[in-house]
Design an enzyme around this catalytic site. Structure first.
Site, PDB file in Angstrom:
ATOM      1  N   LYS A 111     -84.989 -50.875  38.167  1.00 36.13           N
ATOM      2  CA  LYS A 111     -85.868 -49.897  37.519  1.00 36.13           C
ATOM      3  C   LYS A 111     -87.289 -50.405  37.274  1.00 36.13           C
ATOM      4  O   LYS A 111     -88.222 -49.618  37.235  1.00 36.13           O
ATOM      5  CB  LYS A 111     -85.246 -49.418  36.204  1.00 36.13           C
ATOM      6  CG  LYS A 111     -84.077 -48.473  36.427  1.00 36.13           C
ATOM      7  CD  LYS A 111     -83.495 -47.964  35.126  1.00 36.13           C
ATOM      8  CE  LYS A 111     -82.271 -47.100  35.436  1.00 36.13           C
ATOM      9  NZ  LYS A 111     -81.627 -46.576  34.222  1.00 36.13           N
ATOM     10  N   ASP A 140     -84.500 -40.873  32.628  1.00 33.92           N
ATOM     11  CA  ASP A 140     -83.632 -41.402  31.570  1.00 33.92           C
ATOM     12  C   ASP A 140     -84.144 -40.936  30.210  1.00 33.92           C
ATOM     13  O   ASP A 140     -83.375 -40.476  29.367  1.00 33.92           O
ATOM     14  CB  ASP A 140     -83.593 -42.930  31.604  1.00 33.92           C
ATOM     15  CG  ASP A 140     -82.808 -43.465  32.786  1.00 33.92           C
ATOM     16  OD1 ASP A 140     -81.766 -42.869  33.126  1.00 33.92           O
ATOM     17  OD2 ASP A 140     -83.231 -44.487  33.369  1.00 33.92           O
TER      18      ASP A 140
HETATM   19  P1  NAD Z   1     -79.044 -53.973  28.303  1.00 34.12           P
HETATM   20  O1  NAD Z   1     -78.249 -55.190  28.527  1.00 34.12           O
HETATM   21  O2  NAD Z   1     -80.304 -53.747  29.054  1.00 34.12           O
HETATM   22  O3  NAD Z   1     -79.426 -53.864  26.745  1.00 34.12           O
HETATM   23  C1  NAD Z   1     -78.478 -53.984  25.719  1.00 34.12           C
HETATM   24  C2  NAD Z   1     -79.207 -54.467  24.459  1.00 34.12           C
HETATM   25  O4  NAD Z   1     -78.298 -54.422  23.375  1.00 34.12           O
HETATM   26  C3  NAD Z   1     -79.694 -55.906  24.565  1.00 34.12           C
HETATM   27  O5  NAD Z   1     -81.046 -55.952  24.143  1.00 34.12           O
HETATM   28  C4  NAD Z   1     -78.767 -56.671  23.611  1.00 34.12           C
HETATM   29  O6  NAD Z   1     -79.412 -57.764  22.990  1.00 34.12           O
HETATM   30  C5  NAD Z   1     -78.429 -55.600  22.611  1.00 34.12           C
HETATM   31  N1  NAD Z   1     -77.165 -55.803  21.905  1.00 34.12           N
HETATM   32  C6  NAD Z   1     -75.953 -56.145  22.426  1.00 34.12           C
HETATM   33  N2  NAD Z   1     -75.019 -56.146  21.451  1.00 34.12           N
HETATM   34  C7  NAD Z   1     -75.648 -55.784  20.306  1.00 34.12           C
HETATM   35  C8  NAD Z   1     -75.220 -55.581  18.967  1.00 34.12           C
HETATM   36  N3  NAD Z   1     -73.952 -55.749  18.604  1.00 34.12           N
HETATM   37  N4  NAD Z   1     -76.136 -55.199  18.051  1.00 34.12           N
HETATM   38  C9  NAD Z   1     -77.433 -55.021  18.408  1.00 34.12           C
HETATM   39  N5  NAD Z   1     -77.888 -55.194  19.658  1.00 34.12           N
HETATM   40  C10 NAD Z   1     -77.009 -55.568  20.590  1.00 34.12           C
HETATM   41  O7  NAD Z   1     -78.050 -52.762  28.535  1.00 34.12           O
HETATM   42  P2  NAD Z   1     -78.433 -51.244  28.895  1.00 34.12           P
HETATM   43  O8  NAD Z   1     -78.677 -51.125  30.337  1.00 34.12           O
HETATM   44  O9  NAD Z   1     -79.475 -50.783  27.952  1.00 34.12           O
HETATM   45  O10 NAD Z   1     -77.045 -50.512  28.605  1.00 34.12           O
HETATM   46  C11 NAD Z   1     -76.553 -50.330  27.296  1.00 34.12           C
HETATM   47  C12 NAD Z   1     -75.482 -49.259  27.336  1.00 34.12           C
HETATM   48  O11 NAD Z   1     -76.075 -48.023  27.707  1.00 34.12           O
HETATM   49  C13 NAD Z   1     -74.378 -49.517  28.381  1.00 34.12           C
HETATM   50  O12 NAD Z   1     -73.149 -49.097  27.833  1.00 34.12           O
HETATM   51  C14 NAD Z   1     -74.757 -48.581  29.505  1.00 34.12           C
HETATM   52  O13 NAD Z   1     -73.634 -48.173  30.267  1.00 34.12           O
HETATM   53  C15 NAD Z   1     -75.318 -47.424  28.741  1.00 34.12           C
HETATM   54  N6  NAD Z   1     -76.229 -46.565  29.504  1.00 34.12           N
HETATM   55  C16 NAD Z   1     -76.034 -45.222  29.399  1.00 34.12           C
HETATM   56  C17 NAD Z   1     -76.859 -44.346  30.067  1.00 34.12           C
HETATM   57  C18 NAD Z   1     -76.607 -42.885  29.966  1.00 34.12           C
HETATM   58  O14 NAD Z   1     -77.203 -42.122  30.731  1.00 34.12           O
HETATM   59  N7  NAD Z   1     -75.765 -42.427  29.051  1.00 34.12           N
HETATM   60  C19 NAD Z   1     -77.922 -44.839  30.843  1.00 34.12           C
HETATM   61  C20 NAD Z   1     -78.102 -46.220  30.909  1.00 34.12           C
HETATM   62  C21 NAD Z   1     -77.250 -47.067  30.231  1.00 34.12           C
END
Ligand code: NAD
Length: 282
Positions: free
Chosen positions: A73, A109
């Site tokens: 992305k 998004d």
């Molecule tokens: P990512 O790894 O880019 O970011 C996750 C963030 O969460 C990180 O900054 C991490 O430090 C933080 N984190 C992890 N555990 C934590 C906690 N217990 N408390 C606070 N912060 C915490 O991941 P991402 O790509 O942003 O994905 C996150 C979720 O979103 C995944 O489940 C993914 O499948 C989902 N997602 C959903 C959609 C949608 O359209 N619904 C789109 C993209 C991603």
């Protein structure tokens, strides 16, 4: 018309993504010829940095558009001829249109989450919001909340530097808002004063089961949105609902990004409710 569409999704481990069947089924209903193929970097053994080469190959083979996802992305930005204002501000692109041989980047998004929020929680007060997680999904969601008018946004992440950097970047874009950063340890102090909570960490996924939020901190007047969509009903969604909160599950955002991408690609506004129904059938 004789028009037809060939679309691809470029990303790691996306073979089982629900986005291709969502697009294809809606296109069938719209009477369009529309093929949407997953192009899985993991299966191909290719790095995210190949996204430009894949876009150019697709252009040469007649593709109309691509969605791009993790880890492309940000990488894709360098390959584009044009970027929408929102995608440029957000620093991330998930949709690339190919028009007259040129690559034009968009981000659905953030708009998809905005549409999900408007459709799924139409009465939600958005003045003060606490958001947990500021990674890829979190960046888009935070931007969408500010576009929707959130005045005080508290960004909490296990990585305090990431939260602070995101808050600083967003404060530059929305200088009239109060954007605060912190860690999950601040949740107990900040959540009672919020209208709603957005969860944007991987906790609650099939692969990371559990809860990142103490449900006892929630009150029934608050709304809770989760971005996790596998499963659609996470422990957080179930627990928040049981406490009387209104909820928005991650499926809504997953559908929202597809709705907006479909419209950009075809020029036809799809039936969002039908796509949501399809998503739940997949
Ligand atoms: P990512 O790894 O880019 O970011 C996750 C963030 O969460 C990180 O900054 C991490 O430090 C933080 N984190 C992890 N555990 C934590 C906690 N217990 N408390 C606070 N912060 C915490 O991941 P991402 O790509 O942003 O994905 C996150 C979720 O979103 C995944 O489940 C993914 O499948 C989902 N997602 C959903 C959609 C949608 O359209 N619904 C789109 C993209 C991603």
């Amino acid at each position: 018309t004789e028009e037809s569409f060939v679309v691809g999704l470029i990303g790691e481990g996306i073979t089982a993504s629900l986005t291709p069947p969502m697009h294809e089924r809606e296109a069938d209903h719209q009477g369009l010829r529309y093929i949407y193929r997953p192009i899985d970097l993991t299966k191909l053994g290719r790095p995210g940095t190949d996204v430009g080469a894949l876009l150019r190959a697709g252009r040469d083979l007649g593709f109309n558009a691509f969605n791009v996802t993790h880890p492309c992305k940000q990488l894709v930005l360098a390959e584009l001829d044009e970027v929408s204002d929102d995608a440029a501000r957000l620093g991330a692109v998930n949709t690339v249109l190919i028009r007259d041989g040129r690559f034009i980047g968009h981000n659905t998004d953030f708009s998809g989450f905005g549409g999900a929020l408007a459709g799924g929680l139409p009465d939600a007060k958005l003045d003060a919001v606490v958001q947990l997680g500021v990674g890829g999904a979190g960046a888009a969601v935070a931007y969408a909340l500010l576009k929707a008018g959130t005045g005080r946004l508290t960004l909490l992440d296990l990585d305090p530097l990431r939260a602070a950097e995101r808050a600083a970047a967003l404060s530059g874009l929305f200088p009239d808002r109060e954007i605060i950063s912190g860690t999950p340890a601040d949740l107990a102090a900040v959540l009672p004063g919020a209208d709603g909570l957005v969860h944007a960490t991987p906790v609650g996924m099939h692969s990371h089961p559990g809860l990142a939020v103490d449900l006892d901190l929630l009150s029934p007047s608050q709304w809770v949105a989760d971005v996790v969509y596998r499963p659609v009903e996470t422990e957080l969604i179930r627990g928040a609902q049981a406490r009387g909160c209104s909820v928005l599950d991650g499926g809504r955002m997953a559908v929202g990004q597809a709705v907006d991408a479909f419209e950009l690609i075809t020029g036809i506004r799809p039936d969002a409710a039908r796509m949501l129904t399809h998503f739940h059938e997949l």
